[in-house]
Design a protein around this motif. Structure first.
Motif, mmCIF file in Angstrom:
data_model
loop_
_atom_site.group_PDB
_atom_site.id
_atom_site.type_symbol
_atom_site.label_atom_id
_atom_site.label_comp_id
_atom_site.label_asym_id
_atom_site.label_seq_id
_atom_site.Cartn_x
_atom_site.Cartn_y
_atom_site.Cartn_z
ATOM 1 N N ALA A 1 0.820 -1.209 0.000
ATOM 2 C CA ALA A 1 0.000 0.000 0.000
ATOM 3 C C ALA A 1 0.854 1.259 0.000
ATOM 4 N N PRO B 1 -1.273 4.539 -2.534
ATOM 5 C CA PRO B 1 -2.566 4.572 -1.814
ATOM 6 C C PRO B 1 -2.424 5.002 -0.361
ATOM 7 N N TRP B 2 -1.366 4.543 0.307
ATOM 8 C CA TRP B 2 -1.150 4.905 1.712
ATOM 9 C C TRP B 2 -0.909 6.408 1.845
#
Length: 248
Positions: free
Chosen positions: A174, A204-205
């Motif tokens: 992520a 995404p993180w």
């Protein structure tokens, strides 16, 4: 050398895995050399397979070989030499052909010679590294041997190790640490490192947890700039092996 091979490869039952790895690497090098020669319009080399004007990508042949090799390995003769080695080699060849066009599958369009196509080389490198680690004795999620005691405590311990390491690997993925996260499935240290380090900008993180203009977002961008030389070196190696992407 013969004694070492017998002890380290044959007796532990790793010979099919070695054949898979050799088939994987050989097929990748062969197909990349072939497509680069086709791209260079070498006159003596057969061109792309285009029956009736339909371009059949080599991922199609890879899927067929993976099916044949997988069915062979799952069949009653799958654990008997030489069929185990032959089937494993076929599966490795097919896997290389599929991963070499991984970006095409992901984007559902022909991005082989574009910047997005570099993802295929990433997939091949990760696949080869994972196979090599398995050959060297690494076990998924870092669990070498499940306990033979059969007790409930050992079963829960095994499940806890798998769950914790899988969580670290998912966090690393992520955060945009693809290599670290995938290799962390086999070597827990990589998963832990990827999970605790700053996320890559745009991952995404980072999008979910690093507010725009915030301290962590700025630190992530600064680190990305400082480590840009690693990406440049990697891309040069990729260009040498797989060919330079076309200009947009």
């Amino acid at each position: 050398m013969g004694d070492w091979y017998q002890r380290q490869i044959v007796e532990p039952g790793k010979q099919p895995l070695l054949c898979l790895l050799l088939g994987f690497l050989g097929a990748f090098l062969f197909i990349r050399i072939s497509v680069r020669l086709i791209r260079a319009q070498v006159s003596w080399l057969p061109k792309n397979v285009t029956p009736g004007g339909l371009h059949i990508h080599h991922v199609v042949f890879g899927v067929i070989l993976m099916i044949i090799g997988g069915l062979g390995l799952a069949s009653p003769t799958g654990n008997r030499p030489p069929w185990a080695e032959i089937d494993a080699a076929l599966f490795g060849i097919g896997t290389a052909l599929v991963l070499d066009e991984f970006a095409l599958i992901l984007h559902l369009k022909d991005v082989y010679w574009s910047e997005e196509g570099r993802l295929s080389v990433d997939a091949v490198v990760v696949g080869a590294a994972a196979c090599g680690l398995l050959l060297l004795g690494a076990s998924p999620f870092g669990v070498d041997d499940a306990s033979d005691s059969g007790t409930k405590a050992s079963a829960w311990s095994y499940a806890a190790v798998v769950a914790v390491n899988a969580g670290f690997a998912l966090v690393a993925l992520a955060k945009g640490k693809v290599f670290t996260g995938l290799l962390g499935i086999l070597v827990p240290f990589f998963a832990l490192v990827g999970a605790v380090r700053l996320a890559r900008p745009g991952s995404p993180w980072a999008r979910a947890r690093y507010p725009a203009g915030g301290r962590k977002e700025r630190r992530a961008r600064v680190r990305e700039e400082k480590e840009g030389w690693r990406r440049r070196v990697r891309l040069r190696v990729y260009d040498a092996v797989a060919g330079r992407p076309s200009e947009p």
